[in-house]
Design a protein around this motif. Structure first.
Motif, PDB file in Angstrom:
ATOM      1  N   PRO A   1       0.992  -1.171  -0.028  1.00 13.68           N
ATOM      2  CA  PRO A   1       0.097  -0.114  -0.178  1.00 13.68           C
ATOM      3  C   PRO A   1       0.681   1.540  -0.050  1.00 13.68           C
ATOM      4  O   PRO A   1       0.632   1.977  -0.856  1.00 13.68           O
ATOM      5  CB  PRO A   1      -0.757  -0.493   1.075  1.00 13.68           C
ATOM      6  CG  PRO A   1      -0.606  -1.166   1.772  1.00 13.68           C
ATOM      7  CD  PRO A   1       0.450  -2.191   1.572  1.00 13.68           C
ATOM      8  N   GLU A   2       1.724   1.272   0.592  1.00  9.66           N
ATOM      9  CA  GLU A   2       2.816   2.430   0.765  1.00  9.66           C
ATOM     10  C   GLU A   2       3.633   2.702  -0.842  1.00  9.66           C
ATOM     11  O   GLU A   2       4.259   3.663  -1.019  1.00  9.66           O
ATOM     12  CB  GLU A   2       3.856   2.832   1.402  1.00  9.66           C
ATOM     13  CG  GLU A   2       3.020   2.500   2.926  1.00  9.66           C
ATOM     14  CD  GLU A   2       4.597   1.375   4.308  1.00  9.66           C
ATOM     15  OE1 GLU A   2       4.225   2.852   5.194  1.00  9.66           O
ATOM     16  OE2 GLU A   2       4.515   1.387   4.076  1.00  9.66           O
ATOM     17  N   ARG A   3       3.884   1.326  -1.622  1.00 13.43           N
ATOM     18  CA  ARG A   3       4.449   1.664  -2.789  1.00 13.43           C
ATOM     19  C   ARG A   3       3.296   2.454  -3.470  1.00 13.43           C
ATOM     20  O   ARG A   3       4.177   3.514  -4.210  1.00 13.43           O
ATOM     21  CB  ARG A   3       4.204   0.121  -3.843  1.00 13.43           C
ATOM     22  CG  ARG A   3       5.309  -0.227  -3.280  1.00 13.43           C
ATOM     23  CD  ARG A   3       5.683  -1.896  -3.661  1.00 13.43           C
ATOM     24  NE  ARG A   3       5.931  -2.379  -2.839  1.00 13.43           N
ATOM     25  CZ  ARG A   3       6.847  -3.714  -3.150  1.00 13.43           C
ATOM     26  NH1 ARG A   3       5.995  -4.811  -3.525  1.00 13.43           N
ATOM     27  NH2 ARG A   3       7.293  -4.871  -1.751  1.00 13.43           N
ATOM     28  N   LEU A   4       2.437   2.906  -3.387  1.00 13.54           N
ATOM     29  CA  LEU A   4       1.231   3.678  -4.175  1.00 13.54           C
ATOM     30  C   LEU A   4       1.537   4.823  -4.270  1.00 13.54           C
ATOM     31  O   LEU A   4       1.596   5.945  -4.857  1.00 13.54           O
ATOM     32  CB  LEU A   4      -0.413   3.613  -4.171  1.00 13.54           C
ATOM     33  CG  LEU A   4      -0.645   2.217  -5.323  1.00 13.54           C
ATOM     34  CD1 LEU A   4      -2.073   2.169  -5.018  1.00 13.54           C
ATOM     35  CD2 LEU A   4      -1.050   2.578  -6.694  1.00 13.54           C
ATOM     36  N   GLN A   5       2.092   5.219  -2.200  1.00 17.00           N
ATOM     37  CA  GLN A   5       2.474   6.428  -1.992  1.00 17.00           C
ATOM     38  C   GLN A   5       3.301   7.091  -2.386  1.00 17.00           C
ATOM     39  O   GLN A   5       3.746   8.128  -2.794  1.00 17.00           O
ATOM     40  CB  GLN A   5       2.209   6.828  -0.265  1.00 17.00           C
ATOM     41  CG  GLN A   5       2.188   8.100  -0.040  1.00 17.00           C
ATOM     42  CD  GLN A   5       1.466   9.320  -0.466  1.00 17.00           C
ATOM     43  OE1 GLN A   5       0.200   8.811  -0.627  1.00 17.00           O
ATOM     44  NE2 GLN A   5       2.071   9.974  -0.774  1.00 17.00           N
TER      45      GLN A   5
END
Length: 155
Positions: free
Chosen positions: A30-34
């Motif tokens: 999920p943090e990769r999208l950020q």
């Protein structure tokens, strides 16, 4: 770690691009999208010579959003590559991919840019977070960059 031979996702990548791939793998999915959005916000604006003449940039039809790019190859000994992108703010994924390529490849020697493996986008670990169609857009950007560099160095 950028050129290790253990089959790591950074194998064969130039150091700046390898560091970006490492950054993506250092965070959860999920943090990769950020992180991709961060690259979107960091995409440099076009210099006036191209902002005032967008017809000089090449479209990338593989992208779902309208993105245009142009490479310049300096006449120095390394044939240094300069990258320029135009992508709308409403297309953060596309802008993010362009930002990754700009940060990872701009200022490198032409030979290094030409040696970047075509699967670099899949190495980011975004396969489950971003549609295959969007990932194909980044591959299309890299392909156009490499073709423009080949054409410029052959001239």
């Amino acid at each position: 770690m950028s050129t290790d031979t253990t089959g790591a996702p950074t194998q064969g990548l130039p150091p700046a691009l390898a560091e970006i791939v490492e950054d993506f793998h250092a965070v959860s999915e999920p943090e990769r999208l950020q992180l991709l959005l961060d690259f979107s916000r960091g995409l440099p604006a076009l210099p006036p010579r191209y902002a005032e003449h967008p017809e000089l940039l090449e479209p990338v039809p593989e992208c779902q959003s309208p993105i245009f790019l142009l490479t310049e190859v300096d006449d120095d000994a390394d044939r240094t590559v300069r990258l320029f992108f135009s992508a709308p703010a409403e297309a953060p994924t596309t802008r993010g991919f362009a930002g990754i390529l700009a940060e990872g490849l701009d200022g490198l020697p032409a030979e290094t840019v030409l040696d970047v493996p075509g699967d670099v986008c899949s190495r980011l670990g975004l396969d489950r977070a971003v549609s295959p169609l969007r990932l194909r857009g980044m591959t299309g950007m890299l392909g156009r960059i490499q073709r423009q560099v080949r054409e410029a160095t052959a001239a």
